[in-house]
Design a protein around this motif. Structure first.
Motif, PDB file in Angstrom:
ATOM      1  N   VAL A 179      31.059 -75.669  88.528  1.00 18.64           N
ATOM      2  CA  VAL A 179      31.068 -74.238  87.914  1.00 18.64           C
ATOM      3  C   VAL A 179      31.044 -74.399  86.434  1.00 18.64           C
ATOM      4  N   LEU A 180      29.862 -73.676  85.822  1.00 16.16           N
ATOM      5  CA  LEU A 180      30.030 -73.943  84.296  1.00 16.16           C
ATOM      6  C   LEU A 180      30.404 -72.725  83.594  1.00 16.16           C
ATOM      7  N   VAL A 181      31.281 -72.691  82.837  1.00 21.69           N
ATOM      8  CA  VAL A 181      31.756 -71.892  81.770  1.00 21.69           C
ATOM      9  C   VAL A 181      31.141 -72.174  80.324  1.00 21.69           C
ATOM     10  N   PRO A 182      30.099 -71.378  80.252  1.00 19.05           N
ATOM     11  CA  PRO A 182      29.552 -71.355  78.929  1.00 19.05           C
ATOM     12  C   PRO A 182      30.070 -70.223  78.155  1.00 19.05           C
ATOM     13  N   TYR A 183      29.815 -70.630  76.659  1.00 14.72           N
ATOM     14  CA  TYR A 183      30.683 -69.808  75.891  1.00 14.72           C
ATOM     15  C   TYR A 183      29.901 -69.856  74.315  1.00 14.72           C
ATOM     16  N   ARG A 184      30.396 -69.122  73.402  1.00 11.66           N
ATOM     17  CA  ARG A 184      29.968 -68.826  71.921  1.00 11.66           C
ATOM     18  C   ARG A 184      28.531 -68.005  72.035  1.00 11.66           C
ATOM     19  N   GLY A 185      27.688 -68.258  71.241  1.00 10.39           N
ATOM     20  CA  GLY A 185      26.487 -67.574  70.825  1.00 10.39           C
ATOM     21  C   GLY A 185      25.485 -67.850  72.012  1.00 10.39           C
ATOM     22  N   LEU A 186      24.297 -67.038  72.033  1.00 10.11           N
ATOM     23  CA  LEU A 186      23.464 -67.176  73.254  1.00 10.11           C
ATOM     24  C   LEU A 186      23.010 -68.452  73.341  1.00 10.11           C
ATOM     25  N   GLY A 187      22.321 -69.175  72.021  1.00  7.15           N
ATOM     26  CA  GLY A 187      21.936 -70.378  71.933  1.00  7.15           C
ATOM     27  C   GLY A 187      22.716 -71.453  72.678  1.00  7.15           C
ATOM     28  N   ASN A 188      24.094 -71.363  72.299  1.00  2.00           N
ATOM     29  CA  ASN A 188      25.015 -72.302  72.755  1.00  2.00           C
ATOM     30  C   ASN A 188      25.055 -72.177  74.145  1.00  2.00           C
ATOM     31  N   ARG A 189      25.249 -71.076  74.817  1.00  2.40           N
ATOM     32  CA  ARG A 189      25.148 -70.793  76.189  1.00  2.40           C
ATOM     33  C   ARG A 189      23.829 -71.350  76.899  1.00  2.40           C
ATOM     34  N   MET A 190      22.736 -71.198  76.282  1.00  7.07           N
ATOM     35  CA  MET A 190      21.486 -71.436  77.005  1.00  7.07           C
ATOM     36  C   MET A 190      21.400 -73.179  76.995  1.00  7.07           C
ATOM     37  N   LEU A 191      21.977 -73.601  75.797  1.00  4.17           N
ATOM     38  CA  LEU A 191      21.984 -75.057  75.843  1.00  4.17           C
ATOM     39  C   LEU A 191      22.875 -75.718  76.886  1.00  4.17           C
TER      40      LEU A 191
END
Length: 565
Positions: A179-191
């Motif tokens: 389960v991925l919890v990406p965060y910060r800016g969109l670029g960060n989340r896509m990476l």
């Protein structure tokens, strides 16, 4: 189809082998009745000739239909020259990116999935046969174990009642999840999504994304027949607030040497924030033969690209080498598999491109990211102009107007400059430069900026839609200049398969000298790498362990993948 049906009925009533006999007998009957005059014989001859010609035309069609009697009758099967199979196959190869994508999705629900390839000139990194095989395997895993399946319901129930049963209980089946919890800016989340997906493939886990961000409004589903979004009624609450301090964290399990206790936990939490600790980063050396394989649920929180660290793990080396013979195309291939903008975002992209960029001879992207505040800075403008001038990306302008008015610019070479950034000040200054003065080369330079939000509003859907549209447009340029340390820039040049000119991060409000440098690779930079040699078991300079992992141009301690020549 109406024409095919009409021809087939006529053939049934008048077989071709009887055409000449039927005409002859009819003529004899008419002559016997006296209804045909002697001078009508030439007309009869013409009639016989015409009928014979018709038969000769119809006969090949009849033969074709008989040969295709077991196949579906379509216009293509009867007249194949109108839609050559070779042309259709080449079109499919383009749309599917050499097999990276699978056919069968509803094109109306996601226009970008099969049309984005036609907006790029840089499809130079085709997927390996083994990567295609692994992607199909992952898709099957996502369908078999994803939300809505019996396997998922059993695994979620095991997680919900983890205090009553240990992870040694087998009711959860054989499916494992990340389960991925990406965060910060969109670029960060896509990476982060691209990195977690690769890890999921390496460890045979189903990838599920936390719904707390706007990703579901930005991207179409990448996996056929299932979803990659975490169900809303997931047993673990407040995923965004998890930290490395929780008892389930990988950090605590390693730091306290309590790996054996993982069987009593419902999940393991991996904190890969850019500020994570030494013990958190030992995750990159874990080959799942220790204890993570006993945890069906892995919850990961990260804000960056950690793929280079996976290439340092000996346990993954052979698999990664087979998937990615070219080490500088990992993000490019993963991104084109995973990230298909929704119709609303894709509409922003295509309308802007068709209006301002399509007809130019050359397209240059300039991505501006300022880390010292939202106020415009002259030293950054000077850096942009110095970089584009030194690298001959933009032409010089003449200081004096010519004595005579310039001739018509019809036929002059045109260059479209796409600028992205929160501020419009840099765009306005560069645009005015080429409006008030002619270029020394005679080129016509047009400068555009799709949006200027002035401030960053990460996680806001409209803001993120504009950001994604601009990343896609940057990927459609022929050359690109990006700001160092910027994940937005990493995604922009990564989507386009472009090796960027990277502008160094200014220090002390001064233009760096040199202002920029051509990167070695189109891969993103990992900002928080491990400094640990997995093979030797001690600290090391991880930018010197293998030839395809090196330090980044814009961040001396960061790591990026390069393809050793």
């Amino acid at each position: 189809m109406a024409l095919v049906g009409a021809v087939s009925i006529g053939i049934t009533k008048r077989p071709p082998q009887q055409c000449s006999d039927a005409v002859e007998k009819a003529a004899q009957r008419e002559e016997a009745k006296g209804t045909v005059e002697q001078d009508a014989k030439p007309w009869i001859a013409r009639k016989k000739t015409t009928t014979l010609a018709i038969c000769l035309v119809v006969l090949p069609i009849l033969v074709t239909m008989v040969s295709l009697r077991d196949a579906a009758w379509t216009a293509e099967s009867v007249w194949p020259l109108k839609t050559p199979s070779s042309t259709r196959q080449e079109s499919n190869v383009d749309k599917l990116l050499g097999g990276l994508l699978v056919p069968g999705f509803d094109e109306r629900s996601c226009h970008s999935r099969y049309s984005s390839a036609f907006y790029s000139k840089n499809v130079t990194r085709l997927p390996s046969a083994y990567l295609i095989k692994r992607l199909r395997k992952q898709e099957a895993l996502q369908r078999r174990c994803g939300p809505g399946t019996e396997a998922y319901r059993a695994a979620a129930a095991l997680l919900r009642y983890r205090h009553r049963v240990g992870l040694n209980d087998t009711t959860g089946g054989t499916c494992k999840y990340i389960v991925l919890v990406p965060y910060r800016g969109l670029g960060n989340r896509m990476l982060a999504v691209a990195s977690a997906f690769l890890y999921a493939m390496l460890t045979d886990r189903v990838l599920l994304l936390d719904r707390a961000t706007s990703l579901s409004d930005l991207f179409c589903e990448p996996f056929p027949g299932t979803t990659w979004l975490l169900p809303r009624r997931f047993p673990i609450k407040n995923l965004q607030n998890l930290t490395g301090e929780v008892k389930e964290s990988y950090r605590n399990l390693v730091q306290n040497n309590s790996a054996a206790s993982v069987s009593g936990l419902g999940y393991v939490f991996v904190d890969l924030d850019h500020t994570c600790t030494y013990h958190d980063k030992l995750f990159y050396c874990d080959d799942e033969r220790q204890f993570l394989h006993r945890a069906p649920w892995l919850v990961m929180r990260t804000d960056g690209y950690f793929v280079p660290a996976l290439f340092l793990n000996p346990a993954h080396q052979e698999e990664l080498d087979r998937m990615f013979p070219r080490k500088d195309a990992v993000f490019y291939l993963l991104a084109h598999y995973l990230f298909h903008p929704t119709n609303k975002v894709w509409g922003l992209v295509t309308r802007f491109y068709n209006s301002y960029m399509r007809n130019s001879d050359e397209k240059l992207g300039i991505q501006v990211r300022v880390f010292d505040g939202d106020t415009p800075f002259k030293h950054i403008l000077d850096q942009i102009l110095a970089c584009t001038s030194q690298e001959r990306l933009l032409p010089e302008v003449v200081t004096q107007e010519p004595m005579l008015p310039p001739p018509s610019t019809t036929g002059a070479r045109s260059k479209a400059v796409l600028m992205t950034g929160l501020s419009s000040w840099y765009y306005e200054n560069i645009r005015w430069k080429y409006l008030q003065s002619a270029t020394a080369t005679g080129e016509v330079v047009s400068v555009y900026q799709p949006s200027h939000e002035e401030h960053e509003f990460s996680g806001k859907t409209t803001h993120d839609m504009k950001a994604l549209a601009e990343m896609c447009l940057l990927g459609m340029t022929d050359a690109i200049v990006t700001s160092g340390w910027s994940t937005f820039g990493y995604v922009g040049h990564g989507l386009g398969g472009l090796t960027p000119w990277v502008m160094f991060k200014p220090e002390n409000l001064t233009t760096p000298d040199p202002p920029c440098r051509r990167a070695r690779s189109m891969e993103p930079c990992m900002h928080a790498p491990p400094f640990y040699d997995c093979r030797a078991g001690h600290g090391a300079d991880t930018g010197k362990l293998v030839p395809h992992v090196r330090h980044c141009e814009d961040m001396s301690w960061g790591l990026e993948l390069v393809h050793p020549e």
